[in-house]
Design a protein around this motif. Structure first.
Motif, PDB file in Angstrom:
ATOM      1  N   SER A 119       6.832   3.527  -3.799  1.00  0.00           N
ATOM      2  CA  SER A 119       7.365   3.221  -2.828  1.00  0.00           C
ATOM      3  C   SER A 119       8.608   4.258  -2.433  1.00  0.00           C
ATOM      4  O   SER A 119       8.992   4.565  -1.322  1.00  0.00           O
ATOM      5  N   VAL A 120       9.184   4.753  -3.344  1.00  0.00           N
ATOM      6  CA  VAL A 120      10.252   5.666  -3.259  1.00  0.00           C
ATOM      7  C   VAL A 120       9.732   7.269  -3.063  1.00  0.00           C
ATOM      8  O   VAL A 120      10.359   8.076  -2.386  1.00  0.00           O
ATOM      9  N   LEU A 121       8.575   7.482  -3.885  1.00  0.00           N
ATOM     10  CA  LEU A 121       8.204   8.865  -4.120  1.00  0.00           C
ATOM     11  C   LEU A 121       7.373   9.321  -2.722  1.00  0.00           C
ATOM     12  O   LEU A 121       7.770  10.569  -2.480  1.00  0.00           O
ATOM     13  N   PHE A 122       6.692   8.772  -2.241  1.00  0.00           N
ATOM     14  CA  PHE A 122       5.929   9.134  -1.138  1.00  0.00           C
ATOM     15  C   PHE A 122       6.787   9.449   0.167  1.00  0.00           C
ATOM     16  O   PHE A 122       6.674  10.566   0.778  1.00  0.00           O
ATOM     17  N   PRO A 123       7.828   8.692   0.408  1.00  0.00           N
ATOM     18  CA  PRO A 123       8.685   9.144   1.550  1.00  0.00           C
ATOM     19  C   PRO A 123       9.544  10.444   1.357  1.00  0.00           C
ATOM     20  O   PRO A 123       9.615  11.418   2.000  1.00  0.00           O
ATOM     21  N   ALA A 124       9.748  10.344  -0.095  1.00  0.00           N
ATOM     22  CA  ALA A 124      10.554  11.720  -0.483  1.00  0.00           C
ATOM     23  C   ALA A 124       9.838  12.972  -0.482  1.00  0.00           C
ATOM     24  O   ALA A 124      10.171  13.947  -0.126  1.00  0.00           O
ATOM     25  N   LEU A 125       8.525  13.001  -0.901  1.00  0.00           N
ATOM     26  CA  LEU A 125       7.587  14.047  -0.891  1.00  0.00           C
ATOM     27  C   LEU A 125       7.170  14.213   0.638  1.00  0.00           C
ATOM     28  O   LEU A 125       7.104  15.573   1.007  1.00  0.00           O
ATOM     29  N   LEU A 126       6.984  13.194   1.572  1.00  0.00           N
ATOM     30  CA  LEU A 126       6.832  13.733   3.094  1.00  0.00           C
ATOM     31  C   LEU A 126       7.956  14.458   3.549  1.00  0.00           C
ATOM     32  O   LEU A 126       7.928  15.227   4.325  1.00  0.00           O
ATOM     33  N   LEU A 127       9.304  14.023   3.286  1.00  0.00           N
ATOM     34  CA  LEU A 127      10.288  14.658   3.738  1.00  0.00           C
ATOM     35  C   LEU A 127      10.327  15.897   3.214  1.00  0.00           C
ATOM     36  O   LEU A 127      10.893  17.006   4.097  1.00  0.00           O
ATOM     37  N   CYS A 128       9.957  16.096   1.948  1.00  0.00           N
ATOM     38  CA  CYS A 128      10.149  17.650   1.542  1.00  0.00           C
ATOM     39  C   CYS A 128       9.092  18.414   1.982  1.00  0.00           C
ATOM     40  O   CYS A 128       9.070  19.785   1.879  1.00  0.00           O
ATOM     41  N   ALA A 129       7.948  17.985   2.556  1.00  0.00           N
ATOM     42  CA  ALA A 129       6.976  18.859   3.267  1.00  0.00           C
ATOM     43  C   ALA A 129       7.268  18.848   4.785  1.00  0.00           C
ATOM     44  O   ALA A 129       7.081  20.250   5.139  1.00  0.00           O
TER      45      ALA A 129
END
Length: 623
Positions: A114-124
């Protein structure tokens, strides 16, 4: 193979990629359930994957000088797809694989995803936006500048990391229930009202401060009284350590350090602050008000204020059956008690039908909805005639109180006031025009503090009624309109909150001070008439201007107008916004400020690029 000049930009592929992600978002967050959600989510994933494939083909066809840049963009695409995959693993895919929701079978893994997918999306997405902007700017360049695109990539990653860190820090602080007060702290200084009170001491008053040496709270308290000591030689100051002087502490009723004792004769008041600076922080910020309250209790005799009851007054704790509940005056009572006042109720049962008690310092008639009995009016008039003090506040739809107002030289027109230009918005209805506010004060002693504050002490009246002097004037009675409404205020006779023909527009009186001088040796009769009882009601009294209006009125009616003045406070005042202001601040901080920063950065970058000397580009575009 394409030449660099004809290769163009990959903005269309990126647009399709982002559109696919938006479709997934709408399916998951807007539709939420049903076949439509599945179809739209599948369509979004398909578009994102197709856009990625399009980008792969584009990378393979790219010139050598541009292939590295295309590889970076493709990596960002892959990061976005990875975030999308983690999202589905956390949701439907994980449920299908495990047989039950991942949050139930493996809550820790579900939390991580839940924390990792929005962080990766933001970093993309953030670096992708910046890289595409840099590539668009170089669409016609024979050789793209690799360094410029690399800077855009790192800038985007930096912004994304900063946002992720901010959210993570906020989450950790929330879970740890930790907070830090970073506001500037300062102990209140002696205010003008407290200084006047000390100057008026007619007997010695001893202040004993019990604190150990080198204590931060004790030093702040000592400094406060050092500033106050020069005001009067009758003010004595003694600093003691209770651990060293236990007998002195016991004699004054103090068993620990951290206390201040104010004593005059056999009367004493104890102010307990403690030794911990953090715990004493709030009391030190309002130290002047705390000391003033205890000085009044020690140095001045206790006064008795009677509030009439039995006619729907604001002082009644029980509302009149069948009438709308109106704000009470509980805050006003508390304010009066803080001024060393004994607040009592006066009704027919307490003898108002016969006479006003002889020990009354003043009698307040606050917003009655029903007329007073003739016997009560006669008692109040007789009390005023013999030098009494009356505090009258009217209700627009309440009792007229004409028998009581006429001897004071005033009459109520029973017409509410309104202003279509200057008013307080409360409900965004037309009726808000009846919420008057003003900072138009005279120099009368009953508004000394308000005059000193000026526009900072604006007073609110939520439904005032029109007042005017009687004609001809009452002989021997002097009127002073201490508070006036805004000049554009009109008497709203038809109640439509619009100025109309025949509705007089002027600076209507809102508070009138009435005085009738008395022969030598006898007290003068005084009265204050307010056009709105809401001005001293609960809620409104939290306004600084209304609080000072109440205190100054009390002091003038009590004959202590010489003590009027501003009390200093370093207490933090919360900033209050209306709903529209909150919406404006939300969009300004979430969207406005980032857009402004990006715009400035874009402008500076473009300007710097134009001024930079052009050198021969090497293969690959690196400088």
């Amino acid at each position: 193979m394409s030449t660099p000049a004809s290769f163009g930009t990959g903005l269309a592929a990126t647009g399709a990629f982002v559109a696919g992600l938006v479709a997934v978002f709408i399916a998951e967050r807007v539709l939420g359930a049903g076949s439509g959600r599945v179809a739209l989510a599948a369509l979004g994933v398909g578009v994102a994957v197709a856009a990625t494939a399009w980008r792969v083909v584009r990378m393979l066809a790219a010139p050598v000088a541009r292939r590295t840049l295309e590889r970076w963009v493709l990596t960002l695409y892959g990061l976005g797809l990875l975030a999308l995959a983690l999202y589905f693993v956390r949701g439907d895919v994980g449920t299908a694989l495990v047989g039950e929701p991942l949050s139930r079978s493996s809550p820790r893994l579900s939390g991580v995803l839940s924390v990792l997918f929005p962080a990766l999306l933001l970093c993309a997405l953030v670096p992708l936006a910046m890289v595409e902007a840099a590539l668009v700017a170089m669409a016609r360049a024979p050789v793209p500048e690799t360094g410029r695109v690399r800077s855009a990539l790192f800038s985007g990653l930096g912004v994304a990391f900063a946002v992720v860190f901010a959210f993570a820090a906020t989450y950790v602080a929330t879970e740890a229930d930790a907070s830090w007060d970073l506001s500037y702290f300062r102990t209140a200084k002696p205010g003008e009202a407290t200084r006047k009170l000390v100057r008026g001491l007619n007997e010695p008053l001893q202040v004993t401060v019990f604190f150990p040496p080198a204590n931060e709270v004790g030093e702040a308290v000592r400094q406060y009284f050092r500033d106050l000591s020069p005001e009067s030689p009758r003010l004595g100051l003694e600093v003691l350590d209770q651990a060293v002087e236990p007998a002195r502490g016991k004699a004054l009723g103090v068993s620990n350090n951290g206390s201040v004792v104010l004593a005059r004769g056999d009367r004493k008041e104890i102010l307990t602050l403690g030794l911990d600076p953090e715990r004493a922080r709030g009391q030190l910020q309002r130290l002047d008000a705390e000391v003033q309250r205890r000085l009044l209790a020690v140095a001045k005799p206790r006064r008795i204020v009677y509030l009439t009851g039995g006619h729907g007054e604001r002082a009644d704790t029980r509302p009149v059956p069948g009438e709308a509940v109106r704000p009470s005056v509980a805050q006003l009572k508390e304010l009066l008690r803080a001024q060393n006042v004994d607040v009592r109720t006066l009704t027919v049962a307490e003898g108002l039908g016969t006479e006003v008690p002889r020990d009354a310092s003043l009698v307040a008639v606050l917003g009655p909805t029903h007329a007073l009995l003739p016997e009560e009016v006669a008692a109040l008039r007789e009390y005023w005639e013999r030098g009494g003090r009356l505090w009258i506040a009217l209700e627009p739809d309440g009792a007229g109180l004409e028998p009581l107002l006429r001897p004071l030289g005033l009459r109520s027109l029973r017409v509410p006031l309104a202003n279509d230009r200057v008013f307080f918005r409360a409900t965004r209805q037309q009726s808000d025009r009846g919420n008057l506010g003003t900072a138009n004060f005279s120099s009368h002693p009953s508004v000394t503090s308000l005059s000193a504050l000026g526009s900072q002490g604006a007073v609110a009246f939520l439904g005032a009624v029109a007042l005017e002097p009687v004609t001809p004037p009452v002989p021997g009675v002097m009127l002073d309109t201490s508070v006036r409404a805004h000049p554009e205020t009109f008497a709203d006779a038809n109640g439509d909150f619009e100025p109309g023909p025949g509705e007089v527009t002027k600076a209507w009186p809102l508070v009138v001070a009435v005085e009738r001088p008395a022969p030598e040796g006898k007290p003068a009769s005084r009265a204050v008439v307010m056009a709105d009882a809401d001005a001293v009601g609960d809620g409104i009294l939290g306004n600084v201007g209304n609080a000072y209006l109440a205190v100054d009125t009390l002091r003038w009616l009590s004959g202590e107008e010489a003590l009027s003045g501003v009390t200093t406070s370093e207490e933090d005042v919360p900033i209050q916004h209306t709903r529209s202001q909150d919406v404006a601040w939300f969009y300004a901080t979430v969207f406005g400020v980032p857009v402004a920063v990006l715009a400035v950065g874009f402008f500076v970058t473009r300007r710097r690029g134009r001024r930079a000397p052009r050198s021969a580009a090497v293969a690959g575009g690196a400088r």
